[in-house]
Design a protein around this motif. Structure first.
Motif, short mmCIF file in Angstrom:
data_model
loop_
_atom_site.label_atom_id
_atom_site.label_comp_id
_atom_site.label_asym_id
_atom_site.label_seq_id
_atom_site.Cartn_x
_atom_site.Cartn_y
_atom_site.Cartn_z
N GLN A 179 38.93 -1.86 -20.66
CA GLN A 179 37.61 -2.29 -21.13
C GLN A 179 37.75 -3.37 -22.20
O GLN A 179 36.99 -4.34 -22.22
N VAL A 180 38.75 -3.19 -23.06
CA VAL A 180 38.98 -4.16 -24.14
C VAL A 180 39.44 -5.50 -23.57
O VAL A 180 38.91 -6.56 -23.95
N THR A 181 40.42 -5.46 -22.67
CA THR A 181 40.94 -6.71 -22.13
C THR A 181 39.87 -7.44 -21.32
O THR A 181 39.79 -8.68 -21.36
N TYR A 182 39.03 -6.70 -20.61
CA TYR A 182 37.95 -7.33 -19.85
C TYR A 182 36.97 -8.03 -20.78
O TYR A 182 36.58 -9.18 -20.56
N LYS A 183 36.57 -7.36 -21.84
CA LYS A 183 35.64 -7.96 -22.79
C LYS A 183 36.26 -9.18 -23.48
O LYS A 183 35.57 -10.18 -23.73
N MET A 184 37.55 -9.10 -23.77
CA MET A 184 38.23 -10.24 -24.38
C MET A 184 38.23 -11.44 -23.44
O MET A 184 38.07 -12.59 -23.86
N TYR A 185 38.42 -11.17 -22.17
CA TYR A 185 38.39 -12.27 -21.19
C TYR A 185 36.99 -12.89 -21.12
O TYR A 185 36.85 -14.13 -21.10
N ILE A 186 35.96 -12.07 -21.11
CA ILE A 186 34.59 -12.57 -21.04
C ILE A 186 34.27 -13.44 -22.26
O ILE A 186 33.63 -14.49 -22.14
N ILE A 187 34.74 -13.02 -23.43
CA ILE A 187 34.44 -13.74 -24.66
C ILE A 187 35.27 -15.01 -24.78
O ILE A 187 34.75 -16.09 -25.12
N THR A 188 36.57 -14.91 -24.50
CA THR A 188 37.47 -16.04 -24.76
C THR A 188 37.76 -16.91 -23.55
O THR A 188 38.20 -18.05 -23.70
N LYS A 189 37.54 -16.36 -22.34
CA LYS A 189 37.84 -17.05 -21.07
C LYS A 189 39.35 -17.33 -20.92
O LYS A 189 39.74 -18.19 -20.13
N LYS A 190 40.17 -16.60 -21.66
CA LYS A 190 41.62 -16.77 -21.56
C LYS A 190 42.16 -15.85 -20.47
O LYS A 190 41.99 -14.63 -20.53
N GLU A 191 42.81 -16.44 -19.49
CA GLU A 191 43.19 -15.69 -18.29
C GLU A 191 44.24 -14.63 -18.55
O GLU A 191 44.36 -13.66 -17.78
N HIS A 192 45.03 -14.76 -19.60
CA HIS A 192 46.12 -13.79 -19.79
C HIS A 192 45.58 -12.39 -20.14
O HIS A 192 46.31 -11.41 -20.06
N TYR A 193 44.28 -12.32 -20.49
CA TYR A 193 43.70 -10.99 -20.72
C TYR A 193 43.38 -10.31 -19.39
O TYR A 193 43.22 -9.13 -19.32
#
Length: 257
Positions: A243-257
């Motif tokens: 859940q954390v990594t998904y939200k981080m991807y949504i916020i930052t758009k950084k693919e490594h998450y």
């Protein structure tokens, strides 16, 4: 004796709500609304004078009287999902009953608030998971003067994180106890609380804290598989970390998450 803890309902409800949001089919949407209402009534019937009963015997169809030392983290997790659920309920009577139950839950948890040098929820181990859930809950219901609560809770979470050395990024899981526990569900919940704070205040400290934590726990994740083998999934709790990594991807758009 087969016991169903509130956590099971939390997971099921989250999945159903996500499906509901993503569905364009009227029939499926209708059935999910029906399930939401049925489960909402279940929570109401499962309540007591304080807030909620802790567990239930499916075979005997009866509430069990035992409880963990209050406050129980699963009750707080249930309160979190109740505040998410509230947004989805259409029936006006049911919505009002849910509002009463949520208010009862908030009063239940805030009884254990400690307002000292560190701002936290007092529990058997003073887990930072309580802080994280309370942050999300107070924002979900737009609690009166919530910003003061959120900022103080946020400072405690930030101060629980190691800022240098080989454990840089790690959270001490329990307030006033600086021990290394490795990967459990607790740091993931702390990160969810910090991400909620970032959404509210747009303060990069919260986002940077989560990024630092994920960098650390990614390494520990790999180590835990080596150390714990086939029970690693119980230790590292991937459902929370995802859940954390998904939200981080949504916020930052950084693919490594």
């Amino acid at each position: 004796m087969k016991k169903i803890l509130l956590l099971i309902l939390i997971i099921v409800i989250v999945i159903l709500l996500q499906k509901k949001r993503n569905s364009n089919e009227v029939f499926v949407d209708y059935k999910l609304n029906e399930i939401i209402d049925d489960t909402a009534y279940w929570f109401i019937n499962f309540s007591n004078d304080e807030f909620l009963h802790y567990s239930y015997d499916l075979e005997k169809n009866m509430i069990l009287n035992h409880d963990y030392s209050p406050p129980a983290l699963r009750k707080l997790g249930s309160l979190w999902i109740l505040t998410e659920y509230y947004k989805e309920i259409k029936d006006s009577f049911l919505k009002e009953e849910y509002k009463k139950l949520i208010n009862k839950g908030v009063n239940y948890i805030l009884k254990y608030l400690v307002n000292e040098e560190k701002y936290y929820i007092k529990s058997s181990q003073n887990s930072i998971a309580f802080i994280a859930f309370t942050i999300i809950i107070l924002d979900n219901i737009n609690y009166l003067n919530k910003e003061e609560y959120l900022r103080k809770f946020g400072e405690t979470l930030l101060n629980q994180q190691v800022k240098e050395g080989e454990d840089k990024g790690m959270f001490y899981n329990f307030v006033n106890e600086n021990k290394r526990y490795g990967v459990t569900y607790i740091p993931s919940q702390a990160c969810l609380g910090l991400l909620k704070l970032y959404e509210v205040f747009k303060d990069d400290r919260y986002l940077n804290s989560v990024a630092l934590a994920l960098k650390y726990y990614e390494v520990i994740w790999d180590d835990s598989v080596v150390v714990y083998g086939n029970i690693a999934h119980k230790i590292i709790s991937p459902s929370w970390l995802m859940q954390v990594t998904y939200k981080m991807y949504i916020i930052t758009k950084k693919e490594h998450y």
